[in-house]
Design a protein around this motif. Structure first.
Motif, PDB file in Angstrom:
ATOM      1  N   TYR A   5      35.060  45.492  36.408  1.00 25.84           N
ATOM      2  CA  TYR A   5      35.368  44.263  36.604  1.00 25.84           C
ATOM      3  C   TYR A   5      33.825  43.677  36.035  1.00 25.84           C
ATOM      4  CZ  TYR A   5      36.832  40.065  36.770  1.00 25.84           C
ATOM      5  OH  TYR A   5      37.092  38.340  36.326  1.00 25.84           O
ATOM      6  N   MET A  24      38.603  42.101  43.747  1.00 28.01           N
ATOM      7  CA  MET A  24      38.877  41.614  41.553  1.00 28.01           C
ATOM      8  C   MET A  24      40.197  40.731  41.516  1.00 28.01           C
ATOM      9  SD  MET A  24      39.339  45.045  39.313  1.00 28.01           S
ATOM     10  CE  MET A  24      41.364  45.602  39.908  1.00 28.01           C
ATOM     11  N   LYS A  67      39.915  37.224  38.238  1.00 29.84           N
ATOM     12  CA  LYS A  67      41.046  37.256  36.934  1.00 29.84           C
ATOM     13  C   LYS A  67      41.330  35.916  36.705  1.00 29.84           C
ATOM     14  CE  LYS A  67      41.850  42.647  36.468  1.00 29.84           C
ATOM     15  NZ  LYS A  67      42.469  43.733  36.416  1.00 29.84           N
TER      16      LYS A  67
END
Length: 499
Positions: free
Chosen positions: A157, A217, A221
């Motif tokens: 990511y 993570m 997002k």
């Protein structure tokens, strides 16, 4: 007789063999960690020469590097049609000064002859600003490798953010972007004995990284700003680096894990038992680091076949070859010999001399591991007071660090109770806030001599909950139950610099 001991080479060998990086930078900054992490996760670095010539106007003494003169830069920009007609040299120079301040906002850029990367760590976050390894950046490369190995989802990511390069700083420099990427493939942790033969403490540490990294993570997002994401990610890396250093003794010597007791009292240690206990938590941490290094030097003495008899007959070590030992070093070495007389085995004697070598390095070297931990933790907002050299630190988190911890602990749209939060904080970060039997047991298991009662720890958790409420990250229900949730994409704290 064995060869003379040179302290500097022993320290390098211990760091290389058992640690994986050199935690001795007295001037290390968060941006150094960021640069190393990003290069490792992206797997490459750029030449950035056009960026450097445009933005790095002059050094600290006003010296202009060859090739960066205004006339040269202006002519190049005009020839490549990267500036509009009518833009005069004075306007370009003003813009260049702004660019230099922007890229060195975290004071990690030192302009040297030839614009070499050795002392350049840009305050920026995309593939176009990745440079070759610079001073102090091995710390970032190390933790970056661990994240790639144990939380690859987070690493992928972050790499995507660096690849997109759609943040304001990258867009500002778009006319001089270069695609001259060099491959960087270096994983500093893979050959470290602690990871090759992981004990329960190592497994617990990397499992915490896996769980907290995936949670972070998922929250990223939901977050709209890539630079803020990179900033919070860098705080995450720094916190995990500090934990790693504090756990070296547990990794190699099977000692207890040292807990991180956070202080939310807002009161000076002389008035707060929680603040005093947090100071003790920090003291335990750096003493654990001291003991690990003493063990490491003893191991190296054993590898080089130093017996007790040879050490008793040895000359005083010096920092490096051709450097004379000071009177202080002579005194310390003689004291070690006196202590070693009663040792019944070579291993016991080597540990005595290993402890003394660590003390000698603290005197001779410009910096040492505890200083590195203290400076990095204070700069990042993990340790308090903010004076970097203040001897009695405690764990008081800035709001940025607290937000990072929360986003690594509570998934988007998830609601946790206070008891669930306590368990996750321990499992993912080794953090204690207080107010539960579970946490009290963790403190006792860490070997802390408690001068604090359960009521004080409960009050500390109440202060923690009140702070979360003020940040709109929690609420107390009508029945008195605390509920912690993040939710949404607007719970982001603004800050001055990127790293």
């Amino acid at each position: 007789m064995s060869e003379r001991i040179y302290l500097h080479s022993f320290r390098k060998e211990v760091d290389s063999t058992y640690v994986g990086f050199t935690p001795n930078g007295g001037s290390i900054k968060p941006v150094h960690v960021a640069s190393g992490v990003q290069r490792c996760i992206y797997g490459g670095y750029n030449t950035t020469m056009k960026i450097k010539r445009l933005a790095l106007v002059s050094g600290a003494k006003g010296n202009v590097p060859a090739g960066s003169e205004l006339e040269t830069i202006y002519a190049t920009l005009a020839a490549e049609e990267t500036i509009e007609d009518g833009i005069v040299e004075g306007s370009v120079e003003s813009m260049r000064n702004v660019m230099q301040r922007l890229l060195s906002a975290d004071k990690g850029v030192y302009v040297v002859e030839g614009l070499k990367d050795d002392m350049i760590s840009f305050t920026a976050g995309s593939k176009y600003f990745l440079t070759r390894t610079s001073i102090y950046e091995d710390t970032g490369e190390f933790i970056g490798g661990i994240i790639c190995s144990y939380c690859p989802e987070l690493a992928i990511y972050i790499k995507e953010i660096l690849e997109k390069a759609d943040d304001p700083i990258s867009l500002l420099f778009e006319p001089v972007h270069e695609n001259a990427m060099q491959v960087f493939e270096k994983s500093r942790h893979e050959d470290i004995p602690a990871f090759k033969n992981a004990n329960d403490s190592v497994k617990w540490y990397v499992n915490g990284i896996k769980k907290s990294g995936k949670c972070l993570m998922e929250n990223f997002k939901q977050h709209p700003n890539p630079l803020t994401q990179l900033r919070l990610f860098n705080f995450y890396c720094i916190f995990q680096l500090i934990r790693y250093m504090a756990m070296l003794e547990a990794f190699y010597c099977e000692e207890n894990v040292r807990s991180i007791l956070l202080d939310f009292s807002g009161i000076a240690p002389r008035q707060s038992s929680v603040a005093r206990a947090s100071e003790m938590s920090y003291t335990q941490m750096y003493k654990s680091i001291n003991r690990f290094y003493a063990w490491g030097y003893a191991q190296k003495l054993k590898e080089k076949d130093y017996s007790k008899a040879e050490l008793m007959a040895s000359e005083t070590p010096t920092y490096e070859e051709n450097k004379k030992a000071s009177a202080e070093l002579d005194t310390l070495w003689e004291m070690a010999k006196e202590r070693a007389i009663s040792c019944t085995t070579d291993d016991e004697a080597r540990l005595v001399f290993g402890e003394t070598m660590y003390d000698m390095l603290a005197l001779e070297a410009s910096s040492h591991p505890v200083n590195c931990l203290k400076i990095l933790g204070t700069s990042a907002g993990i340790l308090y007071p903010p004076d970097k050299m203040h001897p009695n630190k405690r764990f008081v988190l800035s709001q940025d660090i607290l937000e990072m911890i929360l986003r690594s602990t509570v998934s988007p749209d998830e609601i946790l109770s206070g008891s669930e939060m306590r368990i996750r904080l321990w499992e993912r970060f080794g953090i204690i806030v207080g107010g539960s039997t579970f946490e009290l047991e963790r403190l006792q298991n860490s070997g802390m001599l408690l001068q604090i009662d359960e009521d004080s720890l409960e009050c500390n958790f109440t202060d923690f909950a009140a702070l979360l409420e003020s940040m709109d990250f929690a609420e107390v229900m009508a029945d008195g139950i605390l509920q912690i949730r993040l939710g949404g994409t607007d719970q982001c704290l603004k800050s001055k610099n990127l790293f």
